[in-house]
Design an enzyme around this catalytic site. Structure first.
Site, PDB file in Angstrom:
ATOM      1  N   HIS A  18      58.381 -87.107 -61.639  1.00  0.00           N
ATOM      2  CA  HIS A  18      59.477 -87.676 -62.573  1.00  0.00           C
ATOM      3  C   HIS A  18      59.954 -89.050 -61.688  1.00  0.00           C
ATOM      4  O   HIS A  18      60.094 -89.973 -62.350  1.00  0.00           O
ATOM      5  CB  HIS A  18      60.722 -86.638 -62.341  1.00  0.00           C
ATOM      6  CG  HIS A  18      62.123 -87.149 -62.500  1.00  0.00           C
ATOM      7  ND1 HIS A  18      62.929 -87.899 -61.655  1.00  0.00           N
ATOM      8  CD2 HIS A  18      62.903 -87.045 -63.731  1.00  0.00           C
ATOM      9  CE1 HIS A  18      63.957 -88.324 -62.118  1.00  0.00           C
ATOM     10  NE2 HIS A  18      63.965 -87.862 -63.490  1.00  0.00           N
ATOM     11  N   ASN A  19      60.013 -88.960 -60.464  1.00  0.00           N
ATOM     12  CA  ASN A  19      60.483 -90.155 -59.517  1.00  0.00           C
ATOM     13  C   ASN A  19      59.515 -91.119 -59.661  1.00  0.00           C
ATOM     14  O   ASN A  19      59.799 -92.213 -60.066  1.00  0.00           O
ATOM     15  CB  ASN A  19      60.555 -89.894 -58.232  1.00  0.00           C
ATOM     16  CG  ASN A  19      61.986 -89.239 -57.956  1.00  0.00           C
ATOM     17  OD1 ASN A  19      62.596 -88.481 -58.940  1.00  0.00           O
ATOM     18  ND2 ASN A  19      62.572 -89.362 -57.014  1.00  0.00           N
ATOM     19  N   GLU A  54      60.000 -92.694 -63.055  1.00  0.00           N
ATOM     20  CA  GLU A  54      61.186 -93.492 -62.684  1.00  0.00           C
ATOM     21  C   GLU A  54      60.694 -94.864 -62.278  1.00  0.00           C
ATOM     22  O   GLU A  54      61.437 -95.765 -62.746  1.00  0.00           O
ATOM     23  CB  GLU A  54      62.146 -92.629 -61.832  1.00  0.00           C
ATOM     24  CG  GLU A  54      63.254 -93.358 -61.335  1.00  0.00           C
ATOM     25  CD  GLU A  54      64.133 -92.599 -60.627  1.00  0.00           C
ATOM     26  OE1 GLU A  54      64.539 -91.390 -60.761  1.00  0.00           O
ATOM     27  OE2 GLU A  54      64.597 -92.712 -59.307  1.00  0.00           O
ATOM     28  N   LYS A  59      59.290 -82.816 -59.743  1.00  0.00           N
ATOM     29  CA  LYS A  59      60.355 -83.854 -59.396  1.00  0.00           C
ATOM     30  C   LYS A  59      59.934 -85.041 -59.051  1.00  0.00           C
ATOM     31  O   LYS A  59      60.181 -86.195 -59.075  1.00  0.00           O
ATOM     32  CB  LYS A  59      61.264 -83.365 -58.513  1.00  0.00           C
ATOM     33  CG  LYS A  59      62.318 -84.122 -57.927  1.00  0.00           C
ATOM     34  CD  LYS A  59      63.153 -84.802 -58.990  1.00  0.00           C
ATOM     35  CE  LYS A  59      64.362 -85.632 -58.732  1.00  0.00           C
ATOM     36  NZ  LYS A  59      64.678 -86.552 -57.684  1.00  0.00           N
ATOM     37  N   GLY A  90      75.230 -82.443 -52.158  1.00  0.00           N
ATOM     38  CA  GLY A  90      75.555 -81.002 -51.694  1.00  0.00           C
ATOM     39  C   GLY A  90      77.164 -80.588 -52.318  1.00  0.00           C
ATOM     40  O   GLY A  90      77.209 -79.564 -53.006  1.00  0.00           O
ATOM     41  N   SER A 106      67.555 -83.893 -60.393  1.00  0.00           N
ATOM     42  CA  SER A 106      67.732 -85.005 -60.689  1.00  0.00           C
ATOM     43  C   SER A 106      69.083 -85.439 -61.308  1.00  0.00           C
ATOM     44  O   SER A 106      69.713 -84.497 -61.990  1.00  0.00           O
ATOM     45  CB  SER A 106      66.360 -85.667 -61.562  1.00  0.00           C
ATOM     46  OG  SER A 106      66.800 -86.939 -61.834  1.00  0.00           O
TER      47      SER A 106
HETATM   48  C1  6PG Z   1      67.106 -88.648 -59.438  1.00  0.00           C
HETATM   49  C2  6PG Z   1      66.566 -89.627 -58.404  1.00  0.00           C
HETATM   50  C3  6PG Z   1      66.798 -89.586 -56.763  1.00  0.00           C
HETATM   51  C4  6PG Z   1      67.031 -91.067 -56.048  1.00  0.00           C
HETATM   52  C5  6PG Z   1      65.472 -91.534 -55.958  1.00  0.00           C
HETATM   53  C6  6PG Z   1      65.351 -92.930 -55.736  1.00  0.00           C
HETATM   54  O1  6PG Z   1      66.314 -88.102 -59.979  1.00  0.00           O
HETATM   55  O2  6PG Z   1      68.121 -88.260 -59.222  1.00  0.00           O
HETATM   56  O3  6PG Z   1      65.336 -90.109 -58.617  1.00  0.00           O
HETATM   57  O4  6PG Z   1      65.905 -88.627 -56.499  1.00  0.00           O
HETATM   58  O5  6PG Z   1      67.762 -91.956 -56.563  1.00  0.00           O
HETATM   59  O6  6PG Z   1      64.832 -90.619 -54.918  1.00  0.00           O
HETATM   60  O7  6PG Z   1      64.405 -93.217 -54.911  1.00  0.00           O
HETATM   61  P1  6PG Z   1      63.990 -94.459 -54.342  1.00  0.00           P
HETATM   62  O8  6PG Z   1      64.903 -94.827 -53.192  1.00  0.00           O
HETATM   63  O9  6PG Z   1      62.681 -94.338 -53.614  1.00  0.00           O
HETATM   64  O10 6PG Z   1      64.258 -95.607 -55.108  1.00  0.00           O
END
Ligand code: 6PG
Length: 475
Positions: free
Chosen positions: A185-186, A189, A182, A14, A128
């Site tokens: 996206h994760n 990731e 999002k 934030g 993100s």
């Molecule tokens: C982002 C990341 C962020 C965070 C993840 C980590 O896009 O900036 O994805 O949202 O680092 O939530 O996820 P975990 O703790 O589940 O690995």
């Protein structure tokens, strides 16, 4: 009331978002449950721009120009609901509440409906890029009403990352669409990280290479098609030496991966939609396996029946791993985009997948050079039903199929677990297959439960009297 945008919840994300707004010339109202954080933001970073600090939520809301734009950046869940409940009586019709946390999209849908009933806009937005992105330009995925985007979009686009001058922010779709995207996206990731981890493991076990050496390989890969934030930081992490022991840092880190839940949500949703996102699912389960301590302790006795791994051509092996990594990565994205398409169709979100790839090119954790290619693929064909079957990716992945098979086969022969590499290859062979053995599944289902089947040679739904005279009837 002069602030153009407000941020409540001044923990690191934030705080950095507020600073980013201020640095772009916006007057930013800032508020936090305990005033100390607000005061320290203004004291430490006052020269970023124009902050209007408030101790109470009422003063914070009063300091905002209408329609008010309030960004909530608190821990996803109950805290978000508590802040919303506090805000509702203070806001007026047409004001916009923005939830920039990692909320689960069903919660966003519920909150959006609730606020709409109060005449308020609710924008659930994915953000993100971690701390650094929040400050210097994240990838932003806002959902909500198109009308709210007219007010909010220009500000968010302004503070987002830019690639070739194009903002990494665009309107995603109604209600929960932003947080949904999002979430996926994760999930991607998770898959990307697992694939990189498997590549690291193969290089380590196959070549007996040190972390330092593997780091150099990743640094080299980052110059080509694989160029991405995650490959870049992997090279950096692998080169890092632990100050205490003098060993490679990765070698002293405990091998149990944790998660906060967005990957799990992605997989749960994919099961509901019936979309095979095997790469993301295997990546999520691989984290779970790494943390399954009693099972791993018990499992050490299991025989391997694998030989000593001897690789004669090291350079060829490294190139095979690179090609397998690239191909598996395309599968993970292809599956993730299928999930977006399925949810979009089911919930009437009308999400433009090419635009999603475009706003992921910069700012976010999965930012990568090849997202340009994904955008191009969806521009060529917005209805594309399989990203892998876009001519560019068919050719690229096709060139690496032999390498991919060799790597998965060698991993299996040598007892190295590659759940994401292997399942991605199985998916590739699955979608490619002329005929799958699902015919037998259907026959079995009809046998034991009269679940019926369709035929390849005529329309209709059929059942065979398995226990009787085995005649076939229209079901
Ligand atoms: C982002 C990341 C962020 C965070 C993840 C980590 O896009 O900036 O994805 O949202 O680092 O939530 O996820 P975990 O703790 O589940 O690995």
């Amino acid at each position: 009331a002069r602030a153009q945008i407000g941020v409540t919840g001044l923990a690191v994300m934030g705080r950095n978002l507020a600073r980013n707004f201020a640095r772009h010339g916006y007057t930013v109202a800032v508020h936090n449950r305990s005033y100390a954080k607000t005061a320290s933001l203004v004291a430490d970073h006052g020269d970023d721009g124009d902050f209007v600090p408030s101790e109470s939520m009422a003063d914070f809301v009063a300091s905002l120009a209408r329609p008010r734009k309030v960004v909530i950046m608190v821990k996803a869940g109950a805290a978000t609901d508590a802040v919303i409940a506090e805000l509702i009586p203070l806001l007026e019709e047409g004001d916009i509440v923005i939830d920039a946390g990692n909320a689960h999209f069903p919660d966003t849908r519920r909150r959006e409906a609730e606020l709409k009933a109060h005449g308020l806009h609710f924008v659930g937005t994915g953000v993100s890029g971690g701390e650094e992105g929040a400050l210097n330009g994240p990838s932003i995925m806002p959902g909500g009403s198109p009308e709210s985007y007219e007010w909010l979009g220009p500000i968010l686009e302004d503070i987002s990352a830019k690639v070739d001058g194009v903002p990494c922010c665009t309107y995603v779709g109604p209600d929960g669409a932003g947080h949904f995207v999002k979430m996926v996206h994760n999930g991607i990731e998770y898959a990307d990280m697992q694939l990189i981890a498997e590549a690291y493991d193969l290089l380590k076990q196959g070549l007996g290479a040190s972390a330092q050496e593997i780091g150099e390989i990743f640094a080299e890969w980052n110059k080509g098609d694989l160029e991405s934030f995650l490959i870049e930081i992997t090279a950096d992490v692998l080169a890092h030496v632990d100050a205490e022991t003098g060993n490679a840092f990765v070698d002293v880190v405990l091998d149990r991966a944790e998660q906060k839940g967005t990957g799990r949500w992605t997989v749960q949703n994919a099961l509901d939609l019936g979309v095979p996102i095997t790469g993301i699912a295997e990546a999520t389960f691989a984290r779970a396996l790494s943390g399954s301590v009693p099972q791993r302790e018990a499992g050490r006795v299991l025989p391997a029946e694998s030989g000593a791994w001897e690789i004669s051509d090291r350079a060829a092996f490294i190139e095979d791993v690179r090609l397998a990594l690239y191909a598996s990565k395309v599968v993970a994205y292809s599956q993730g985009f299928d999930q977006i398409a399925a949810a979009s169709a089911e919930l009437g979100w009308n999400i433009d997948r090419g635009a999603m790839a475009r706003i992921w090119r910069g700012g976010c954790i999965i930012r990568a050079r090849f997202l340009n290619r994904i955008t191009e693929a969806y521009e060529r064909n917005p209805e594309l039903s399989l990203l892998l079957a876009d001519p560019y990716f068919t050719e690229q992945v096709g060139q690496g199929v032999g390498a991919w098979r060799r790597i998965v086969a060698q991993a299996a022969l040598n007892g190295v677990p590659t759940p994401a590499f292997s399942s991605s290859l199985a998916y590739y062979d699955g979608v490619r297959a002329e005929r799958l053995p699902a015919n037998l599944i259907q026959a079995q289902r009809d046998f034991f439960g009269a679940h019926t089947y369709q035929r390849i040679d005529k329309d209709g739904v059929f059942h065979t009297e398995w226990t009787g005279d085995r005649t076939e009837s229209d079901a």
